[in-house]
Scaffold this motif. Structure first.
Motif, PDB file in Angstrom:
ATOM      1  N   MET B 398       0.823  -1.215   0.000  1.00 35.64           N
ATOM      2  CA  MET B 398       0.000   0.000   0.000  1.00 35.64           C
ATOM      3  C   MET B 398       0.858   1.267   0.000  1.00 35.64           C
ATOM      4  SD  MET B 398      -1.712  -2.535   1.512  1.00 35.64           S
ATOM      5  CE  MET B 398      -1.498  -2.485   3.277  1.00 35.64           C
ATOM      6  N   THR B 399       0.376   2.271  -0.749  1.00 37.19           N
ATOM      7  CA  THR B 399       0.958   3.606  -0.707  1.00 37.19           C
ATOM      8  C   THR B 399      -0.199   4.580  -0.513  1.00 37.19           C
ATOM      9  OG1 THR B 399       0.721   4.184  -3.031  1.00 37.19           O
ATOM     10  CG2 THR B 399       2.641   2.857  -2.441  1.00 37.19           C
ATOM     11  N   LEU B 400       0.142   5.859  -0.401  1.00 31.93           N
ATOM     12  CA  LEU B 400      -0.917   6.863  -0.266  1.00 31.93           C
ATOM     13  C   LEU B 400      -1.763   6.925  -1.530  1.00 31.93           C
ATOM     14  CD1 LEU B 400       1.060   9.704   1.555  1.00 31.93           C
ATOM     15  CD2 LEU B 400      -0.526   8.049   2.557  1.00 31.93           C
ATOM     16  N   ALA B 401      -1.260   6.376  -2.638  1.00 30.86           N
ATOM     17  CA  ALA B 401      -2.004   6.384  -3.906  1.00 30.86           C
ATOM     18  C   ALA B 401      -2.886   5.148  -4.078  1.00 30.86           C
ATOM     19  CB  ALA B 401      -1.024   6.498  -5.078  1.00 30.86           C
ATOM     20  N   THR B 402      -2.853   4.229  -3.139  1.00 32.86           N
ATOM     21  CA  THR B 402      -3.657   3.006  -3.257  1.00 32.86           C
ATOM     22  C   THR B 402      -5.141   3.333  -3.113  1.00 32.86           C
ATOM     23  OG1 THR B 402      -1.844   1.695  -2.367  1.00 32.86           O
ATOM     24  CG2 THR B 402      -4.047   0.710  -2.280  1.00 32.86           C
ATOM     25  N   ARG B 403      -5.948   2.809  -4.039  1.00 34.54           N
ATOM     26  CA  ARG B 403      -7.376   3.094  -4.034  1.00 34.54           C
ATOM     27  C   ARG B 403      -8.156   1.794  -3.803  1.00 34.54           C
ATOM     28  NH1 ARG B 403      -5.543   6.840  -2.830  1.00 34.54           N
ATOM     29  NH2 ARG B 403      -5.497   8.935  -3.708  1.00 34.54           N
ATOM     30  N   PRO B 404      -9.445   1.920  -3.425  1.00 36.67           N
ATOM     31  CA  PRO B 404     -10.218   0.716  -3.076  1.00 36.67           C
ATOM     32  C   PRO B 404     -10.203  -0.356  -4.168  1.00 36.67           C
ATOM     33  CG  PRO B 404     -11.441   2.698  -2.490  1.00 36.67           C
ATOM     34  CD  PRO B 404     -10.216   3.159  -3.211  1.00 36.67           C
ATOM     35  N   GLN B 405     -10.309   0.053  -5.430  1.00 39.31           N
ATOM     36  CA  GLN B 405     -10.332  -0.947  -6.497  1.00 39.31           C
ATOM     37  C   GLN B 405      -9.001  -1.698  -6.597  1.00 39.31           C
ATOM     38  OE1 GLN B 405     -10.815   2.323  -6.843  1.00 39.31           O
ATOM     39  NE2 GLN B 405      -9.745   3.183  -8.612  1.00 39.31           N
ATOM     40  N   ASP B 406      -7.921  -1.063  -6.158  1.00 39.51           N
ATOM     41  CA  ASP B 406      -6.622  -1.739  -6.170  1.00 39.51           C
ATOM     42  C   ASP B 406      -6.641  -2.906  -5.179  1.00 39.51           C
ATOM     43  OD1 ASP B 406      -5.826   0.313  -7.878  1.00 39.51           O
ATOM     44  OD2 ASP B 406      -4.915   1.485  -6.276  1.00 39.51           O
ATOM     45  N   ILE B 407      -7.107  -2.623  -3.968  1.00 39.91           N
ATOM     46  CA  ILE B 407      -7.143  -3.672  -2.945  1.00 39.91           C
ATOM     47  C   ILE B 407      -8.148  -4.748  -3.344  1.00 39.91           C
ATOM     48  CG2 ILE B 407      -7.618  -4.159  -0.507  1.00 39.91           C
ATOM     49  CD1 ILE B 407      -6.665  -1.357   0.156  1.00 39.91           C
ATOM     50  N   TYR B 408      -9.286  -4.316  -3.882  1.00 43.62           N
ATOM     51  CA  TYR B 408     -10.303  -5.290  -4.302  1.00 43.62           C
ATOM     52  C   TYR B 408      -9.725  -6.253  -5.340  1.00 43.62           C
ATOM     53  CZ  TYR B 408     -14.919  -6.980  -5.799  1.00 43.62           C
ATOM     54  OH  TYR B 408     -16.008  -7.765  -6.089  1.00 43.62           O
ATOM     55  N   ARG B 409      -9.037  -5.690  -6.326  1.00 42.61           N
ATOM     56  CA  ARG B 409      -8.446  -6.561  -7.350  1.00 42.61           C
ATOM     57  C   ARG B 409      -7.378  -7.471  -6.748  1.00 42.61           C
ATOM     58  NH1 ARG B 409      -7.497  -6.102 -13.595  1.00 42.61           N
ATOM     59  NH2 ARG B 409      -5.977  -7.765 -13.812  1.00 42.61           N
ATOM     60  N   ALA B 410      -6.591  -6.947  -5.823  1.00 45.62           N
ATOM     61  CA  ALA B 410      -5.570  -7.773  -5.178  1.00 45.62           C
ATOM     62  C   ALA B 410      -6.216  -8.931  -4.412  1.00 45.62           C
ATOM     63  CB  ALA B 410      -4.711  -6.926  -4.241  1.00 45.62           C
ATOM     64  N   LEU B 411      -7.399  -8.684  -3.842  1.00 44.72           N
ATOM     65  CA  LEU B 411      -8.095  -9.762  -3.126  1.00 44.72           C
ATOM     66  C   LEU B 411      -8.607 -10.817  -4.111  1.00 44.72           C
ATOM     67  CD1 LEU B 411     -10.015  -7.710  -0.399  1.00 44.72           C
ATOM     68  CD2 LEU B 411      -7.938  -9.076  -0.128  1.00 44.72           C
ATOM     69  N   LEU B 412      -9.186 -10.369  -5.229  1.00 44.34           N
ATOM     70  CA  LEU B 412      -9.615 -11.333  -6.257  1.00 44.34           C
ATOM     71  C   LEU B 412      -8.417 -12.193  -6.659  1.00 44.34           C
ATOM     72  CD1 LEU B 412     -11.781  -9.152  -8.759  1.00 44.34           C
ATOM     73  CD2 LEU B 412     -12.554 -10.326  -6.694  1.00 44.34           C
ATOM     74  N   GLU B 413      -7.304 -11.528  -6.938  1.00 51.93           N
ATOM     75  CA  GLU B 413      -6.117 -12.243  -7.406  1.00 51.93           C
ATOM     76  C   GLU B 413      -5.581 -13.208  -6.351  1.00 51.93           C
ATOM     77  OE1 GLU B 413      -4.563  -8.660 -10.395  1.00 51.93           O
ATOM     78  OE2 GLU B 413      -3.794  -8.797  -8.352  1.00 51.93           O
ATOM     79  N   SER B 414      -5.657 -12.777  -5.086  1.00 47.86           N
ATOM     80  CA  SER B 414      -5.098 -13.635  -4.039  1.00 47.86           C
ATOM     81  C   SER B 414      -5.804 -14.986  -3.992  1.00 47.86           C
ATOM     82  CB  SER B 414      -5.189 -12.937  -2.674  1.00 47.86           C
ATOM     83  OG  SER B 414      -6.524 -12.892  -2.194  1.00 47.86           O
ATOM     84  N   THR B 415      -7.127 -14.980  -4.236  1.00 49.51           N
ATOM     85  CA  THR B 415      -7.836 -16.266  -4.219  1.00 49.51           C
ATOM     86  C   THR B 415      -7.468 -17.091  -5.444  1.00 49.51           C
ATOM     87  OG1 THR B 415      -9.828 -15.475  -5.372  1.00 49.51           O
ATOM     88  CG2 THR B 415      -9.754 -15.185  -2.971  1.00 49.51           C
ATOM     89  N   ALA B 416      -7.167 -16.417  -6.549  1.00 52.06           N
ATOM     90  CA  ALA B 416      -6.713 -17.157  -7.742  1.00 52.06           C
ATOM     91  C   ALA B 416      -5.334 -17.778  -7.488  1.00 52.06           C
ATOM     92  CB  ALA B 416      -6.664 -16.223  -8.955  1.00 52.06           C
ATOM     93  N   PHE B 417      -4.478 -17.035  -6.809  1.00 52.77           N
ATOM     94  CA  PHE B 417      -3.172 -17.600  -6.465  1.00 52.77           C
ATOM     95  C   PHE B 417      -3.342 -18.808  -5.537  1.00 52.77           C
ATOM     96  CE2 PHE B 417      -1.511 -13.004  -6.962  1.00 52.77           C
ATOM     97  CZ  PHE B 417      -1.212 -13.201  -8.295  1.00 52.77           C
ATOM     98  N   GLY B 418      -4.294 -18.704  -4.596  1.00 53.23           N
ATOM     99  CA  GLY B 418      -4.567 -19.826  -3.695  1.00 53.23           C
ATOM    100  C   GLY B 418      -5.009 -21.058  -4.471  1.00 53.23           C
ATOM    101  N   THR B 419      -5.857 -20.850  -5.475  1.00 59.20           N
ATOM    102  CA  THR B 419      -6.292 -21.974  -6.314  1.00 59.20           C
ATOM    103  C   THR B 419      -5.109 -22.552  -7.090  1.00 59.20           C
ATOM    104  OG1 THR B 419      -8.603 -21.298  -6.508  1.00 59.20           O
ATOM    105  CG2 THR B 419      -7.690 -22.543  -8.348  1.00 59.20           C
ATOM    106  N   ARG B 420      -4.236 -21.672  -7.589  1.00 54.93           N
ATOM    107  CA  ARG B 420      -3.070 -22.182  -8.316  1.00 54.93           C
ATOM    108  C   ARG B 420      -2.163 -23.008  -7.399  1.00 54.93           C
ATOM    109  NH1 ARG B 420       1.149 -18.903 -12.352  1.00 54.93           N
ATOM    110  NH2 ARG B 420       2.756 -20.508 -12.335  1.00 54.93           N
ATOM    111  N   MET B 421      -2.023 -22.592  -6.141  1.00 53.15           N
ATOM    112  CA  MET B 421      -1.230 -23.395  -5.194  1.00 53.15           C
ATOM    113  C   MET B 421      -1.804 -24.809  -5.092  1.00 53.15           C
ATOM    114  SD  MET B 421       1.310 -21.532  -3.735  1.00 53.15           S
ATOM    115  CE  MET B 421       1.738 -22.501  -2.290  1.00 53.15           C
ATOM    116  N   ILE B 422      -3.131 -24.890  -5.009  1.00 53.02           N
ATOM    117  CA  ILE B 422      -3.793 -26.191  -4.878  1.00 53.02           C
ATOM    118  C   ILE B 422      -3.581 -27.015  -6.143  1.00 53.02           C
ATOM    119  CG2 ILE B 422      -6.103 -27.239  -4.799  1.00 53.02           C
ATOM    120  CD1 ILE B 422      -6.822 -24.953  -2.764  1.00 53.02           C
TER     121      ILE B 422
END
Lengths: 560, 560
Positions: B398-422
């Motif tokens: 996170m930086t001062l320029a981080t916006r809600p859609q950035d975190i939201y997309r990172a959360l979507l991606e994190s679950t995709a990474f979790g699936t790839r681990m599996i």
């Protein structure tokens, strides 16, 4: 009255030049009573996208217009005098403090080059504000060469010169606009330039010369070092050098012209220039070694005097007499503090919880550790100890039960942990930190203050003045006017602090020790090479944004 | 019509028993056309604070009322038939699927002990819903002992039995209410119990027996193991054992009583019970090895058939015929997926950005990596590969320029990474995963689907039915009714999938490889002992909350 005969009818004026405005404060010499104040907003503010004439600026530039500084003298000083209801004839001195390193090129008479008609459209002719960040490549080269040549001064700056400072900015001018560089007979801090405007005398104060220039043990970097950076840079020090004044010294007396601007009597004392953070120590009665002043706003600046010289890794700098004569002045900082809390309220707090007051109220009732979170407070990078603006923020511990006040409190705590890291680095290097004086806007948040006391395990004193820097400048003016023999006596008489307003609670302090240990482990893992993921994510981000921009341009070209 | 003569005028009913309601679906045998559906909400829903009679439950309990399940048969099935406009006489079979492990104690006739008047106020007499989490200490003991004795079955469950499963829940009943334990002649999955209610015949399906019981190679854990856990637990298997049926088998025929409830003809085929996730494979035409089905909702369940037996560390389980006969069925899962996105929208998104649609729209235009963030998707712990519900969420960058859609997309991606681990854990253990079929509510988010294709570098097929589990149950009913020789043929004829709706984009996939490498490093650091800060923060949190509760009680006592 503190032993100054008749000082209850003599006054001084302090002027604090900030990032967006300047404030004047009229203060009674005898007891430091603040009698009137006024603010003048800079007409051109921060010039970051285009010059007033329309010339577009590259990214990371930040300039100012020196005429805005003169306007503070023209408007804020008379307004403050008027509000104070004080007879201007009773004013005996004026002192100023400035943001730093805010620096400008002038001719030999002090005329800013941006006021020379044929140079007005040249960006490098204008004042470079402290947050002009376009000289990072130049700073990188200065640091690399300093370590390569084992220059003795680099250790005094924790191992790194900032891109914000004089030598980086000067090298950028030389390499990007050699004509402006050569026309610049003087390259001067705005603090010293405004003193020149007031007194007609060019001086250099030891504070900016030491922290923002590279003046150590009476020497600037030598010509061999400078020509190794760039053969044309060997003469840079001749543009900087000038009569060097200790803090509290009299730079000269008020000129007729400046008297006309300000409404003050011609001939009164003008104090040597100073930096906003450092001058606050006088207002906070914190010039004795061991009492650290933290000026907490959007960012935090820490200054503390030490009796001995120590080199502290990752600190901003140590300067002999940099805070007050006779002591080594140490400076450190956190690049983001209030800015991070503001980011959270504006961009990460849901409706109904998006105010500092409400979040603080909700967070205040939690036992230490109940939110289960730890954050690293690097949203704006890390100024001390890691000195890396490419580091970024982190939070760990979220569950589906995590609520906004939990994250908010974790952010407050993360900045307290960051301050504790700085304090411990000082103490480990032999610089005593016994208690803290807090100044700045964040003193209003009682929860935050108590967290700082608990986390640092030190009593917190709170500055009593809402205008710490301006009061500090007024105190320096009183010394320059000969009202006190030294800053110490003046600070004692005119400064004001509420002692031990917050004391550490033993149970909470113990609970925070466990969380601080976690913070420290994460700090070192992400900040000292355990996992450089933050730096790689920054590089990936920059490349992705750049590629997207290039693609868009290409698309536009194809379309065109 | 897919080779089933006259199957265009024969119908089957699938009933999907979820956490809060049950859904009935009427399906044409010939082509799987869905003709009518109806939902019945459970009257008592999830019983987590007090029994209907008022008895207060401890934390982490989750019970249900079996009468609510019968009501689904009474109300949802007739309503679905009515909506379908189908002559009930043309219905040839019924199949069901259930949440699991959802399990209840009954007498020898199948009467739930909570319906025995003198036991109605005993919490342990009621149905324990899958998310009853109060048996963690019992699960911990089962796991420790299994490893100590090197029990051969523990490897089939990735090394850990869940607190949600039969043996943990059964041991809790024994130790907390021995009378209920001894009165329980049968301890049965709700899936098998509802089949018993429909057919009058007690059976056990291989799916729940394998994944939620511990039936491997025809054997439950032996008496020596069970008595070592508790001398009274040696007879537990006698309460579980019963006629074991493969999936798609006919458990019996519809009784007169159940015919009266449902409006269906007495004597039609009743299929063996099944689990909601596993039965979806048939609806998704994904019973062949190598095609992984991900049922994505608040959490994600992954099921995939493999030709060979492999033990995959950290997986939920592998069961012979657990998804369809003749193959090894593998199950894995992510405990929080849609739940995390929901948390963000409800508790971390500012006004104006607090909807999935808006955040998705804003996030969709970003190049991969432009937000500079990585998250670990453990807000609800980690079910696979780490099998630890005390792990928690993390975001870095996170930086001062981080916006809600950035975190939201990172959360979507994190679950995709979790699936790839599996997926990678399966592949490394020798279980092929060639492509994915996605089912469940999250299929509606096109950005999320494309991210999964790009991150996993595999084409994404999307189930065509909005009622995957109920359609799967109907397919099993058709097999049980003899309409098809096997689930494979039935799935081919009646299942529906849109093939390769999302294909990985090579550039984005390459960009995600770099981010996935970062995810994996963080995953292992925080999840495999590099830094157990999450576990320590959880312990600190629990202790802080407990101390606060105790202190409040003490305070109250003092006040009282």
């Amino acid at each position: 009255m503190n032993g100054v005969d008749g000082a209850d009818d003599r006054y001084v004026v302090g002027v604090d030049f900030g990032t967006l405005s300047g404030r004047a404060l009229v203060v009674r010499v005898g007891d430091g009573a603040e009698l009137g104040t006024a603010v003048h907003e800079y007409g051109d503010g921060v010039i970051s996208s285009a010059l007033p004439g329309g010339q577009v600026l590259p990214p990371d530039w930040a300039l100012q217009n020196p005429e805005d500084y003169r306007d503070v003298l023209r408007y804020a000083v008379p307004a403050a005098l008027s509000t104070a209801g004080v007879d201007p004839a009773a004013v005996v001195g004026i002192g100023i403090d400035f943001t730093a390193c805010t620096v400008l090129p002038t001719d030999a008479e002090g005329t800013p080059l941006c006021e020379v008609p044929e140079l007005r459209d040249r960006p490098h002719a204008w004042v470079k504000l402290w947050k002009h960040h376009a000289a990072q490549p130049h700073a990188d080269r200065i640091n690399a060469l300093a370590h390569e040549r084992a220059e003795p001064w680099i250790g005094r700056y924790g191992g790194k010169i900032s891109a914000e400072w004089q030598f980086a900015k000067g090298l950028q001018v030389l390499e990007e606009d050699p004509e402006v560089y050569h026309r610049a007979e003087r390259f001067i801090e705005a603090a010293d330039w405004i003193v020149w405007q007031l007194s007609g005398t060019e001086t250099r104060n030891v504070c900016t010369a030491g922290y923002k220039g590279i003046l150590q043990d009476g020497q600037y970097p030598n010509e061999g070092f400078l020509t190794a950076l760039n053969p044309g840079f060997g003469d840079f020090v001749t543009k900087l050098d000038g009569p060097l004044l200790p803090l509290g010294a009299r730079a000269g007396t008020l000129t007729a012209e400046a008297a006309a601007w300000t409404g003050l009597p011609e001939g009164i004392a003008v104090a040597a220039g100073n930096v906003d953070a450092h001058v606050t120590a006088a207002a906070a009665q914190a010039v004795e070694p061991g009492r650290l002043v933290a000026i907490m706003g959007t960012s935090t600046c820490h200054v503390v005097n030490g009796a001995e010289l120590a080199e502290v890794e990752g600190m901003c700098g140590v300067v002999d007499g940099g805070i007050s004569p006779g002591a080594w002045g140490y400076e450190a900082g956190q690049s983001g503090v209030g800015d991070i809390f503001g980011w959270f309220v504006n961009h990460a707090a849901p409706a109904g919880a998006n105010s500092h007051e409400h979040l603080t109220e909700l967070a205040a009732s939690q036992p230490v550790g109940a939110h289960g979170l730890i954050a690293l407070d690097w949203w704006s990078g890390n100024r001390s100890l890691l000195v890396n603006h490419d580091l970024s923020g982190m939070i760990v511990g979220m569950t589906l039960a995590t609520r906004p006040q939990d994250i908010y409190r974790a952010l407050l705590e993360s900045t307290a942990f960051g301050t504790r890291m700085i304090i411990e680095a000082f103490v480990e290097a032999g610089v005593a930190v016994n208690d803290l004086v807090i100044a700045g806007g964040l003193t209003n948040n009682k929860l935050l203050m108590q967290i700082y006391a608990d986390v640092t395990r030190r009593p917190l004193n709170i500055i009593a003045s809402a205008q710490g820097p301006a009061l500090g400048s007024a105190i320096h003016a009183a010394v320059a006017a000969g009202e006190f023999p030294s800053i110490h006596e003046a600070s004692q008489a005119m400064g004001r602090v509420h002692e031990a307003v917050y004391r550490p609670d033993p149970d909470r302090a113990r609970a925070y020790d466990a969380l601080y240990a976690e913070y420290r482990t994460l700090h070192d893992h992400f900040g000292r090479g355990g996992n450089d993921v933050m730096l790689r994510l920054r590089a990936i981000r920059n490349a992705a944004v750049e590629t997207a921009a290039t693609t868009s341009e290409l698309t536009l070209e194809v379309v065109a």
